[in-house]
Design an enzyme around this catalytic site. Structure first.
Site, PDB file in Angstrom:
ATOM      1  N   TYR A  30       0.739  -1.236  -0.047  1.00  0.00           N
ATOM      2  CA  TYR A  30      -0.192  -0.147   0.209  1.00  0.00           C
ATOM      3  C   TYR A  30       0.875   1.403  -0.126  1.00  0.00           C
ATOM      4  O   TYR A  30       0.615   2.072  -0.634  1.00  0.00           O
ATOM      5  CB  TYR A  30      -0.944   0.115   1.087  1.00  0.00           C
ATOM      6  CG  TYR A  30      -1.809   1.190   1.244  1.00  0.00           C
ATOM      7  CD1 TYR A  30      -3.063   1.333   0.499  1.00  0.00           C
ATOM      8  CD2 TYR A  30      -1.838   2.321   2.289  1.00  0.00           C
ATOM      9  CE1 TYR A  30      -3.841   2.155   0.647  1.00  0.00           C
ATOM     10  CE2 TYR A  30      -2.554   3.151   2.419  1.00  0.00           C
ATOM     11  CZ  TYR A  30      -3.743   2.951   1.597  1.00  0.00           C
ATOM     12  OH  TYR A  30      -4.726   4.186   1.682  1.00  0.00           O
ATOM     13  N   LYS A  56       1.013   4.023  -2.776  1.00  0.00           N
ATOM     14  CA  LYS A  56       0.607   5.637  -2.591  1.00  0.00           C
ATOM     15  C   LYS A  56       2.042   6.423  -2.887  1.00  0.00           C
ATOM     16  O   LYS A  56       1.710   7.611  -3.192  1.00  0.00           O
ATOM     17  CB  LYS A  56       0.084   5.611  -1.088  1.00  0.00           C
ATOM     18  CG  LYS A  56      -1.299   5.124  -1.060  1.00  0.00           C
ATOM     19  CD  LYS A  56      -2.345   5.739  -1.927  1.00  0.00           C
ATOM     20  CE  LYS A  56      -3.820   5.240  -1.662  1.00  0.00           C
ATOM     21  NZ  LYS A  56      -4.677   5.622  -2.676  1.00  0.00           N
TER      22      LYS A  56
HETATM   23  P1  NAP Z   1     -13.441   2.340   0.596  1.00  0.00           P
HETATM   24  O1  NAP Z   1     -14.629   2.805   1.478  1.00  0.00           O
HETATM   25  O2  NAP Z   1     -13.049   1.118   0.683  1.00  0.00           O
HETATM   26  O3  NAP Z   1     -13.997   2.845  -0.880  1.00  0.00           O
HETATM   27  C1  NAP Z   1     -13.187   2.417  -2.119  1.00  0.00           C
HETATM   28  C2  NAP Z   1     -13.987   2.384  -3.108  1.00  0.00           C
HETATM   29  O4  NAP Z   1     -13.283   1.902  -4.314  1.00  0.00           O
HETATM   30  C3  NAP Z   1     -15.194   1.159  -2.902  1.00  0.00           C
HETATM   31  O5  NAP Z   1     -16.436   1.635  -3.548  1.00  0.00           O
HETATM   32  C4  NAP Z   1     -14.610   0.200  -3.906  1.00  0.00           C
HETATM   33  O6  NAP Z   1     -15.387  -0.898  -4.250  1.00  0.00           O
HETATM   34  C5  NAP Z   1     -13.792   0.833  -4.718  1.00  0.00           C
HETATM   35  N1  NAP Z   1     -13.038   0.237  -5.752  1.00  0.00           N
HETATM   36  C6  NAP Z   1     -11.955  -0.820  -5.355  1.00  0.00           C
HETATM   37  N2  NAP Z   1     -11.335  -1.345  -6.161  1.00  0.00           N
HETATM   38  C7  NAP Z   1     -11.741  -0.862  -7.412  1.00  0.00           C
HETATM   39  C8  NAP Z   1     -11.327  -1.120  -8.746  1.00  0.00           C
HETATM   40  N3  NAP Z   1     -10.396  -1.855  -9.188  1.00  0.00           N
HETATM   41  N4  NAP Z   1     -12.007  -0.125  -9.901  1.00  0.00           N
HETATM   42  C9  NAP Z   1     -12.892   0.577  -9.307  1.00  0.00           C
HETATM   43  N5  NAP Z   1     -13.376   0.671  -8.069  1.00  0.00           N
HETATM   44  C10 NAP Z   1     -12.647   0.165  -7.052  1.00  0.00           C
HETATM   45  O7  NAP Z   1     -12.113   3.213   0.658  1.00  0.00           O
HETATM   46  P2  NAP Z   1     -12.070   4.848   1.420  1.00  0.00           P
HETATM   47  O8  NAP Z   1     -11.672   4.595   2.765  1.00  0.00           O
HETATM   48  O9  NAP Z   1     -13.117   5.609   0.747  1.00  0.00           O
HETATM   49  O10 NAP Z   1     -10.593   4.997   0.524  1.00  0.00           O
HETATM   50  C11 NAP Z   1     -10.868   5.954  -0.661  1.00  0.00           C
HETATM   51  C12 NAP Z   1      -9.399   6.207  -1.153  1.00  0.00           C
HETATM   52  O11 NAP Z   1      -8.775   6.989  -0.145  1.00  0.00           O
HETATM   53  C13 NAP Z   1      -8.499   5.131  -1.292  1.00  0.00           C
HETATM   54  O12 NAP Z   1      -7.623   5.141  -2.452  1.00  0.00           O
HETATM   55  C14 NAP Z   1      -7.719   5.103  -0.041  1.00  0.00           C
HETATM   56  O13 NAP Z   1      -6.389   4.424  -0.191  1.00  0.00           O
HETATM   57  C15 NAP Z   1      -7.509   6.459   0.300  1.00  0.00           C
HETATM   58  N6  NAP Z   1      -7.226   6.655   1.758  1.00  0.00           N
HETATM   59  C16 NAP Z   1      -8.140   6.302   2.690  1.00  0.00           C
HETATM   60  C17 NAP Z   1      -7.822   6.539   4.069  1.00  0.00           C
HETATM   61  C18 NAP Z   1      -8.807   6.048   5.194  1.00  0.00           C
HETATM   62  O14 NAP Z   1      -8.485   6.275   6.364  1.00  0.00           O
HETATM   63  N7  NAP Z   1     -10.033   5.661   4.821  1.00  0.00           N
HETATM   64  C19 NAP Z   1      -6.714   7.152   4.580  1.00  0.00           C
HETATM   65  C20 NAP Z   1      -5.827   7.377   3.378  1.00  0.00           C
HETATM   66  C21 NAP Z   1      -6.240   7.288   2.079  1.00  0.00           C
HETATM   67  P3  NAP Z   1     -15.835  -1.918  -3.546  1.00  0.00           P
HETATM   68  O15 NAP Z   1     -17.143  -1.360  -2.374  1.00  0.00           O
HETATM   69  O16 NAP Z   1     -16.386  -3.140  -4.394  1.00  0.00           O
HETATM   70  O17 NAP Z   1     -14.958  -2.373  -2.587  1.00  0.00           O
END
Ligand code: NAP
Length: 248
Positions: A156, A160
């Protein structure tokens, strides 16, 4: 509506839930027409119907960001149906945590394919239109883990860090065509991705956050609005850390 984004077209990946969904809703509230991309059709359709109720256009496009053929198809479809692509938010991302010595090839490959190659795929496909338009805003969702690394997250953090480097290269490559490319590095945001972390680890993380709270999806969406607007027109190639002061 304060950002001058009315009738702009925004494409957001991973928009079915979490941070991507909130970004899509926030841009729709500003009057943007939205192309939503996700692998999950159910959450995708739910977000699209919530956006349509805001009196803007919404396209629900099922695609896997790691598949360049599918990506080109949904980008072409967006341009055909909505007439422009002004804003791209590369948000789709996954985790497959494991210690390096236990990490399986598939865990490494999948995270790199979705988080890093997915961002490249959309940047490439959308750039054809933005370069022709001579304008655009690309916002990549990175992570503080891509800056500082983390135990159990080699895949990861590498993905990133790659997104951050890609942000800088594309900012340099597209600058003369009036395309700004920036990254946001969220800290610990409350979504399904972080729900799985155990309470003890969460408590420890909280102790490291000077602002003493976890982030919300709105904290990220607010920065996207700024970076998508002309209020940030002299900012490109930057990483905005949104983490309550955890990384300084
Ligand atoms: P999340 O709740 O898991 O949502 C991610 C979304 O992306 C889900 O709808 C997922 O679909 C979709 N997805 C996964 N693989 C995909 C693919 N191959 N093609 C198209 N869509 C896909 O994650 P989040 O927490 O909102 O995170 C969003 C972004 O922020 C990510 O890049 C993550 O790395 C970054 N981020 C998050 C955090 C945090 O604390 N939450 C911190 C730092 C960075 P499914 O529902 O099918 O899985």
């Amino acid at each position: 509506m304060n950002y001058g984004l009315k009738d702009k077209v925004a494409l957001i990946t991973g928009a079915g839930r979490g941070i991507g969904r909130e970004i899509a809703l926030a841009l729709a509230d500003e009057g943007c027409h939205i192309a939503l991309v996700d692998v999950d059709e159910n959450t995708l359709n739910q977000t699209a119907s919530d956006i349509k109720s805001k009196d803007v256009k919404a396209l629900a496009l099922k695609a896997d960001v790691s598949n360049s053929t599918e990506v080109e198809k949904v980008v072409d479809e967006t341009y055909k149906m909505l007439g422009a692509i002004d804003i791209l938010v590369n948000n789709a991302g996954i985790t497959r945590d494991n210690l390096i010595m236990r990490m399986k090839d598939e865990e490494w490959d999948k995270v790199i394919a979705i988080n890093l190659k997915g961002t490249f795929n959309f940047t490439k496909a959308v750039s054809r239109y933005m370069l022709k338009q001579r304008s655009g805003k690309i916002i990549n969702i990175a992570s503080v883990i891509g800056i500082g690394g983390n135990i159990g997250q080699a895949n990861y953090s590498a993905s990133k860090a790659g997104v951050i480097a890609l942000t800088k290269s594309s900012a340099k490559e597209f600058a003369t065509r009036n395309i700004n490319v920036n990254a946001i590095a969220p800290g610990f945001i409350q979504t399904a991705m972080t729900e799985v972390i155990n309470e003890e680890v969460k408590k420890k993380m909280l102790e490291r956050i000077p602002l003493q709270r976890l982030g919300t999806v709105r904290d990220i969406a607010d920065v996207v609005l700024f970076l998508a607007s002309d209020k940030s027109s002299y900012i490109t190639g930057q990483v905005i850390v949104v983490d309550g002061g955890m990384v300084m």
